[in-house]
Write a protein that holds these residues in place. Structure first.
Motif, PDB file in Angstrom:
ATOM      1  N   GLY A   1      -7.127 -45.509 -52.427  1.00 41.17           N
ATOM      2  CA  GLY A   1      -6.937 -44.009 -52.270  1.00 41.17           C
ATOM      3  C   GLY A   1      -6.037 -43.394 -52.904  1.00 41.17           C
ATOM      4  O   GLY A   1      -6.321 -42.174 -53.489  1.00 41.17           O
ATOM      5  N   MET A   2      -4.946 -44.030 -53.118  1.00 44.79           N
ATOM      6  CA  MET A   2      -3.927 -43.288 -53.964  1.00 44.79           C
ATOM      7  C   MET A   2      -4.223 -43.430 -55.402  1.00 44.79           C
ATOM      8  O   MET A   2      -4.028 -42.369 -56.102  1.00 44.79           O
ATOM      9  N   ARG A   3      -4.883 -44.397 -56.003  1.00 47.57           N
ATOM     10  CA  ARG A   3      -5.371 -44.421 -57.301  1.00 47.57           C
ATOM     11  C   ARG A   3      -6.404 -43.228 -57.796  1.00 47.57           C
ATOM     12  O   ARG A   3      -6.424 -42.672 -58.688  1.00 47.57           O
ATOM     13  N   GLN A   4      -7.569 -43.192 -56.543  1.00 52.79           N
ATOM     14  CA  GLN A   4      -8.208 -42.110 -56.936  1.00 52.79           C
ATOM     15  C   GLN A   4      -7.628 -40.745 -56.652  1.00 52.79           C
ATOM     16  O   GLN A   4      -8.171 -39.832 -57.477  1.00 52.79           O
ATOM     17  N   ARG A   5      -6.701 -40.605 -56.077  1.00 52.45           N
ATOM     18  CA  ARG A   5      -5.958 -39.331 -56.190  1.00 52.45           C
ATOM     19  C   ARG A   5      -5.375 -39.066 -57.748  1.00 52.45           C
ATOM     20  O   ARG A   5      -5.272 -37.965 -58.156  1.00 52.45           O
ATOM     21  N   VAL A   6      -4.597 -40.036 -58.370  1.00 49.44           N
ATOM     22  CA  VAL A   6      -4.308 -40.195 -59.653  1.00 49.44           C
ATOM     23  C   VAL A   6      -5.303 -39.859 -60.360  1.00 49.44           C
ATOM     24  O   VAL A   6      -5.385 -39.003 -61.573  1.00 49.44           O
ATOM     25  N   GLY A   7      -6.617 -40.433 -60.163  1.00 47.63           N
ATOM     26  CA  GLY A   7      -7.858 -40.454 -61.137  1.00 47.63           C
ATOM     27  C   GLY A   7      -8.165 -38.813 -61.149  1.00 47.63           C
ATOM     28  O   GLY A   7      -8.573 -38.420 -62.063  1.00 47.63           O
ATOM     29  N   LEU A   8      -8.146 -38.203 -59.847  1.00 46.20           N
ATOM     30  CA  LEU A   8      -8.590 -36.890 -59.641  1.00 46.20           C
ATOM     31  C   LEU A   8      -7.542 -35.829 -60.376  1.00 46.20           C
ATOM     32  O   LEU A   8      -8.119 -34.875 -61.108  1.00 46.20           O
ATOM     33  N   ALA A   9      -6.441 -36.319 -60.412  1.00 47.19           N
ATOM     34  CA  ALA A   9      -5.310 -35.593 -61.123  1.00 47.19           C
ATOM     35  C   ALA A   9      -5.602 -35.443 -62.502  1.00 47.19           C
ATOM     36  O   ALA A   9      -5.674 -34.338 -63.488  1.00 47.19           O
ATOM     37  N   GLN A  10      -6.076 -36.782 -63.324  1.00 48.08           N
ATOM     38  CA  GLN A  10      -6.305 -36.703 -64.640  1.00 48.08           C
ATOM     39  C   GLN A  10      -7.496 -35.973 -64.924  1.00 48.08           C
ATOM     40  O   GLN A  10      -7.748 -35.336 -66.224  1.00 48.08           O
ATOM     41  N   ALA A  11      -8.431 -35.845 -64.188  1.00 47.06           N
ATOM     42  CA  ALA A  11      -9.689 -35.501 -64.267  1.00 47.06           C
ATOM     43  C   ALA A  11      -9.629 -33.746 -64.250  1.00 47.06           C
ATOM     44  O   ALA A  11     -10.449 -33.181 -64.727  1.00 47.06           O
ATOM     45  N   ILE A  12      -8.510 -33.292 -63.648  1.00 50.13           N
ATOM     46  CA  ILE A  12      -8.649 -31.714 -63.375  1.00 50.13           C
ATOM     47  C   ILE A  12      -7.425 -31.130 -64.220  1.00 50.13           C
ATOM     48  O   ILE A  12      -6.964 -29.888 -64.371  1.00 50.13           O
ATOM     49  N   LEU A  13      -6.685 -31.954 -64.966  1.00 56.06           N
ATOM     50  CA  LEU A  13      -5.312 -31.463 -65.765  1.00 56.06           C
ATOM     51  C   LEU A  13      -5.736 -30.361 -66.567  1.00 56.06           C
ATOM     52  O   LEU A  13      -4.833 -29.333 -66.796  1.00 56.06           O
TER      53      LEU A  13
END
Length: 250
Positions: A141-153
């Motif tokens: 779940g935490m990795r998904q949060r980082v992944g979402l961050a990179q997707a919307i930077l």
């Protein structure tokens, strides 16, 4: 035609195949700006291939793809600036921190001074507390949060999500759902989501499409879908009713 009437995603007569086997056949699809679109289909239906084409990772054999009226393959760099992508399994450097991973990925995306954007994005996602922690220690779940961050930077207009809640516990699923709704509501992002969790479709999506054997067999708003099938007890039954019976969801 003004921008509000131009579809965020336009697909016309899209076909693709591998080694002589057709995967997509004359696919037509239009997703309106501001929609949260749920893309459903059984294993092997062609959902991942469609996603790879829409994100310009794969060029189709024939047909056209447009993002807000612009040919996605005429200038793939321009197209990628309009879209964000969260794959099902995000790859990071596990020995690097959240900040270091996002800084590296942001530079690859062309952001020259990414740290302010990274801090702003992590604050938006309520993840700043993990800024200096190594990603290798994170839960799915935490990795998904980082992944979402990179997707919307880079503040894309369209966000593509490939099975965003796969492998998450109920708490993680709820967190991702809330973030998707927040991005759509507060930032106006159009969201295209491959998913097999029909319960999430009913709680998140505004429209759905069902892909079966490379063909779009159903596309309508969620509201119209539920009205059209008033005797159905679940979206799963609706899914099978409109042609998704060729295999399990995935």
């Amino acid at each position: 035609m003004n921008e509000t009437t131009i579809p965020a995603i336009g697909i016309e007569r899209l076909s693709h195949g591998y080694n002589g086997k057709e995967v997509l056949h004359d696919l037509d699809l239009s997703v309106a700006a501001g929609e949260i679109f749920g893309f459903l289909g059984h294993n092997g239906a062609g959902k991942t291939t469609t996603m790879n084409i829409l994100t310009t990772l794969v060029k189709p054999v024939s047909g056209t793809v447009s993002l807000f009226g612009e040919d996605a393959f005429a200038d793939s760099g321009r197209a990628r600036s309009m879209l964000g992508y969260l794959p099902e399994n995000v790859n990071f450097y596990d020995n690097l921190t959240t900040l270091e991973n996002l800084h590296y990925l942001a530079r690859l995306s062309g952001l020259r001074d990414p740290k302010p954007r990274i801090l702003q994005t992590l604050d938006y996602l309520d993840f700043t507390a993990h800024l200096d922690e190594r990603v290798g220690s994170f839960s799915k779940g935490m990795r998904q949060r980082v992944g979402l961050a990179q997707a919307i930077l880079h503040e894309p207009k369209i966000l593509f999500l490939d099975e965003p809640t796969s492998g998450l516990d109920p708490s993680g699923v709820k967190q991702v759902r809330e973030l998707v709704l927040k991005l759509n509501r507060e930032r106006g992002m159009t969201i295209f989501m491959n998913t097999h969790l029909l319960s999430e479709v009913s709680l998140t999506c505004t429209s759905i499409g069902v892909l079966s054997a490379g063909r779009l067999v159903y596309h309508d708003s969620l509201q119209e879908t539920l009205q059209r099938f008033p005797t159905e007890n679940s979206l799963e039954e609706i899914y099978y009713a409109v042609g998704g019976s060729n295999g399990g969801m995935g």
